[in-house]
Design an enzyme around this catalytic site. Structure first.
Site, PDB file in Angstrom:
ATOM      1  N   TYR A  24       1.238   7.002  17.922  1.00  0.00           N
ATOM      2  CA  TYR A  24       1.041   7.368  19.335  1.00  0.00           C
ATOM      3  C   TYR A  24       2.355   7.335  20.109  1.00  0.00           C
ATOM      4  O   TYR A  24       2.552   8.158  21.016  1.00  0.00           O
ATOM      5  CB  TYR A  24      -0.040   6.488  19.982  1.00  0.00           C
ATOM      6  CG  TYR A  24      -1.404   6.949  19.540  1.00  0.00           C
ATOM      7  CD1 TYR A  24      -1.944   8.126  20.053  1.00  0.00           C
ATOM      8  CD2 TYR A  24      -2.105   6.281  18.545  1.00  0.00           C
ATOM      9  CE1 TYR A  24      -3.162   8.607  19.612  1.00  0.00           C
ATOM     10  CE2 TYR A  24      -3.325   6.746  18.099  1.00  0.00           C
ATOM     11  CZ  TYR A  24      -3.845   7.907  18.643  1.00  0.00           C
ATOM     12  OH  TYR A  24      -5.047   8.399  18.194  1.00  0.00           O
ATOM     13  N   ARG A  81       3.810  10.636  19.621  1.00  0.00           N
ATOM     14  CA  ARG A  81       3.144  11.682  20.417  1.00  0.00           C
ATOM     15  C   ARG A  81       3.447  11.519  21.908  1.00  0.00           C
ATOM     16  O   ARG A  81       3.544  12.498  22.641  1.00  0.00           O
ATOM     17  CB  ARG A  81       1.630  11.643  20.166  1.00  0.00           C
ATOM     18  CG  ARG A  81       1.282  12.078  18.747  1.00  0.00           C
ATOM     19  CD  ARG A  81      -0.202  12.045  18.488  1.00  0.00           C
ATOM     20  NE  ARG A  81      -0.947  12.977  19.318  1.00  0.00           N
ATOM     21  CZ  ARG A  81      -2.273  12.965  19.430  1.00  0.00           C
ATOM     22  NH1 ARG A  81      -2.976  12.072  18.776  1.00  0.00           N
ATOM     23  NH2 ARG A  81      -2.886  13.840  20.192  1.00  0.00           N
ATOM     24  N   HIS A  89     -11.137  12.563  26.274  1.00  0.00           N
ATOM     25  CA  HIS A  89     -10.580  11.914  25.070  1.00  0.00           C
ATOM     26  C   HIS A  89      -9.433  10.952  25.398  1.00  0.00           C
ATOM     27  O   HIS A  89      -8.689  10.562  24.509  1.00  0.00           O
ATOM     28  CB  HIS A  89     -10.099  12.968  24.065  1.00  0.00           C
ATOM     29  CG  HIS A  89     -11.230  13.703  23.400  1.00  0.00           C
ATOM     30  ND1 HIS A  89     -11.059  14.892  22.717  1.00  0.00           N
ATOM     31  CD2 HIS A  89     -12.550  13.421  23.308  1.00  0.00           C
ATOM     32  CE1 HIS A  89     -12.232  15.305  22.240  1.00  0.00           C
ATOM     33  NE2 HIS A  89     -13.146  14.437  22.590  1.00  0.00           N
ATOM     34  N   GLY A  96      -8.873  27.585  24.781  1.00  0.00           N
ATOM     35  CA  GLY A  96      -8.089  26.879  23.764  1.00  0.00           C
ATOM     36  C   GLY A  96      -8.794  25.725  23.085  1.00  0.00           C
ATOM     37  O   GLY A  96      -8.164  24.732  22.749  1.00  0.00           O
ATOM     38  N   THR A  97     -10.098  25.866  22.874  1.00  0.00           N
ATOM     39  CA  THR A  97     -10.775  24.836  22.070  1.00  0.00           C
ATOM     40  C   THR A  97     -11.676  25.502  21.042  1.00  0.00           C
ATOM     41  O   THR A  97     -12.366  26.475  21.337  1.00  0.00           O
ATOM     42  CB  THR A  97     -11.590  23.838  22.934  1.00  0.00           C
ATOM     43  OG1 THR A  97     -12.376  23.021  22.045  1.00  0.00           O
ATOM     44  CG2 THR A  97     -12.499  24.493  23.944  1.00  0.00           C
TER      45      THR A  97
HETATM   46  P1  OAD Z   1      -8.630  22.648  17.834  1.00  0.00           P
HETATM   47  O1  OAD Z   1      -7.343  22.539  17.079  1.00  0.00           O
HETATM   48  O2  OAD Z   1      -9.889  22.341  17.106  1.00  0.00           O
HETATM   49  O3  OAD Z   1      -8.786  24.117  18.426  1.00  0.00           O
HETATM   50  C1  OAD Z   1      -7.736  24.754  19.116  1.00  0.00           C
HETATM   51  C2  OAD Z   1      -8.191  26.120  19.598  1.00  0.00           C
HETATM   52  O4  OAD Z   1      -7.111  26.686  20.316  1.00  0.00           O
HETATM   53  C3  OAD Z   1      -8.585  27.098  18.478  1.00  0.00           C
HETATM   54  O5  OAD Z   1      -9.799  27.746  18.822  1.00  0.00           O
HETATM   55  C4  OAD Z   1      -7.411  28.067  18.454  1.00  0.00           C
HETATM   56  O6  OAD Z   1      -7.834  29.381  18.086  1.00  0.00           O
HETATM   57  C5  OAD Z   1      -6.953  28.034  19.892  1.00  0.00           C
HETATM   58  N1  OAD Z   1      -5.549  28.385  20.122  1.00  0.00           N
HETATM   59  C6  OAD Z   1      -4.474  28.253  19.291  1.00  0.00           C
HETATM   60  N2  OAD Z   1      -3.350  28.682  19.902  1.00  0.00           N
HETATM   61  C7  OAD Z   1      -3.716  29.088  21.143  1.00  0.00           C
HETATM   62  C8  OAD Z   1      -3.010  29.642  22.272  1.00  0.00           C
HETATM   63  N3  OAD Z   1      -1.697  29.842  22.251  1.00  0.00           N
HETATM   64  N4  OAD Z   1      -3.735  29.936  23.374  1.00  0.00           N
HETATM   65  C9  OAD Z   1      -5.074  29.736  23.422  1.00  0.00           C
HETATM   66  N5  OAD Z   1      -5.776  29.242  22.399  1.00  0.00           N
HETATM   67  C10 OAD Z   1      -5.114  28.918  21.281  1.00  0.00           C
HETATM   68  O7  OAD Z   1      -8.442  21.731  19.150  1.00  0.00           O
HETATM   69  P2  OAD Z   1      -9.561  21.189  20.142  1.00  0.00           P
HETATM   70  O8  OAD Z   1     -10.708  22.108  20.216  1.00  0.00           O
HETATM   71  O9  OAD Z   1      -8.856  20.829  21.403  1.00  0.00           O
HETATM   72  O10 OAD Z   1      -9.731  14.777  19.692  1.00  0.00           O
HETATM   73  O11 OAD Z   1      -9.990  19.871  19.407  1.00  0.00           O
HETATM   74  C11 OAD Z   1     -10.909  19.006  20.002  1.00  0.00           C
HETATM   75  C12 OAD Z   1     -10.606  17.581  19.661  1.00  0.00           C
HETATM   76  O12 OAD Z   1     -10.516  17.411  18.252  1.00  0.00           O
HETATM   77  C13 OAD Z   1      -9.273  17.073  20.168  1.00  0.00           C
HETATM   78  O13 OAD Z   1      -9.305  16.651  21.518  1.00  0.00           O
HETATM   79  C14 OAD Z   1      -8.962  15.920  19.262  1.00  0.00           C
HETATM   80  C15 OAD Z   1      -9.461  16.453  17.936  1.00  0.00           C
HETATM   81  O14 OAD Z   1      -9.991  15.498  17.057  1.00  0.00           O
HETATM   82  C16 OAD Z   1      -9.177  13.542  19.668  1.00  0.00           C
HETATM   83  O15 OAD Z   1      -8.059  13.339  19.244  1.00  0.00           O
HETATM   84  C17 OAD Z   1     -10.030  12.440  20.223  1.00  0.00           C
END
Ligand code: OAD
Length: 233
Positions: A55, A58, A106, A174-175
């Site tokens: 951490y 990060r 988170h 972006g999720t």
């Molecule tokens: P993910 O890595 O699962 O998903 C990221 C998303 O962003 C994907 O759908 C990509 O297609 C998209 N993406 C990539 N580059 C991009 C860009 N330049 N612009 C827009 N979109 C883009 O990440 P999260 O969904 O945030 O939790 O993951 C959710 C949680 O899983 C996180 O908060 C983390 C992880 O475990 C904890 O650490 C508690």
């Protein structure tokens, strides 16, 4: 006229263009199994130094990057809309871009809390100051990053759901929506709300739910969305 309520559900993709990695996909952080372990309560309790160092790395990295235009365009919308951001991100790039209403589910890299009880001794802590073994909070216990680790309960769910339930406009940005409870938030979006997804990849859950997919990266997607919202005004 009543200001309309726009809710963003953001994930790692909104910060990707700032230089922070996403979690899943080819170069995602979770492709490193060691990091998956270090983000768990098991590591926090049994391998505290290594967990803190993960951490600290990060936190330092976050200090070295900046908000991008997507964060800034979301913040700009506060001029015309009532904006809430529900974010899974542990960075503070929405706040640094000027957003004032950010619900973190988170946790936050910029804060610490007590290792004995996550709800205690929560305070801002400089990103460039490493958290070391022996650093204690007011309760006398070791401090740790105020982050939801694997094995822990997610934060602020009621507040997030309350806000999403009264959205006039709902934007997923972006999720991958692979993680609960965030993945379940779509169930609370009012039927009459306008719904958008900004993501370069397919987000399967949304294709059937009437979302307009702006299939590009966050900065370009926010530029297009801002244009669309201006026309709706
Ligand atoms: P993910 O890595 O699962 O998903 C990221 C998303 O962003 C994907 O759908 C990509 O297609 C998209 N993406 C990539 N580059 C991009 C860009 N330049 N612009 C827009 N979109 C883009 O990440 P999260 O969904 O945030 O939790 O993951 C959710 C949680 O899983 C996180 O908060 C983390 C992880 O475990 C904890 O650490 C508690």
């Amino acid at each position: 006229m009543m200001r309309r309520h726009i809710v963003f559900l953001s994930g790692a993709g909104v910060s990707a263009e700032s230089g922070l990695s996403t979690f899943r996909g080819k170069d995602g952080m979770w492709t490193n199994k060691e990091w998956v372990y270090l983000a768990s309560t098991e590591a926090l309790n049994n391998d505290t130094q290594r967990c803190l160092d993960f951490y600290n790395y990060r936190r330092k990295q976050l200090a070295e990057v900046s908000s991008n235009d997507a964060h800034r365009m979301i913040a700009e919308l506060e001029k015309d809309f009532d904006v809430t951001i529900v974010t899974q991100n542990v960075d503070n790039l929405h706040e640094r871009a000027g957003s004032t209403n950010v619900i973190h589910i988170h946790g936050e890299l910029s804060k610490v809390c007590s290792m004995k009880d996550r709800t205690q001794c929560v305070k801002e802590y400089p990103l460039t100051t490493p958290i070391k073994i022996g650093d204690k909070g007011e309760d006398g216990a070791q401090i740790r990053p105020d982050i939801v680790m694997f094995g822990e309960k997610v934060d602020n769910i009621e507040e997030a759901v309350e806000s999403i339930s009264c959205a006039d406009i709902f934007v997923i940005i972006g999720t991958s929506l692979k993680v609960y409870p965030a993945a379940g938030f779509t169930a609370f979006v009012p039927r009459k709300a306008k719904k958008y997804v900004i993501d370069p990849n397919e987000i399967r859950e949304c294709t059937t739910l009437g979302y307009e997919h702006i299939k590009t990266n966050a900065t370009e997607g926010m530029r297009l969305l801002t244009e669309t919202l201006r026309k709706l005004q």
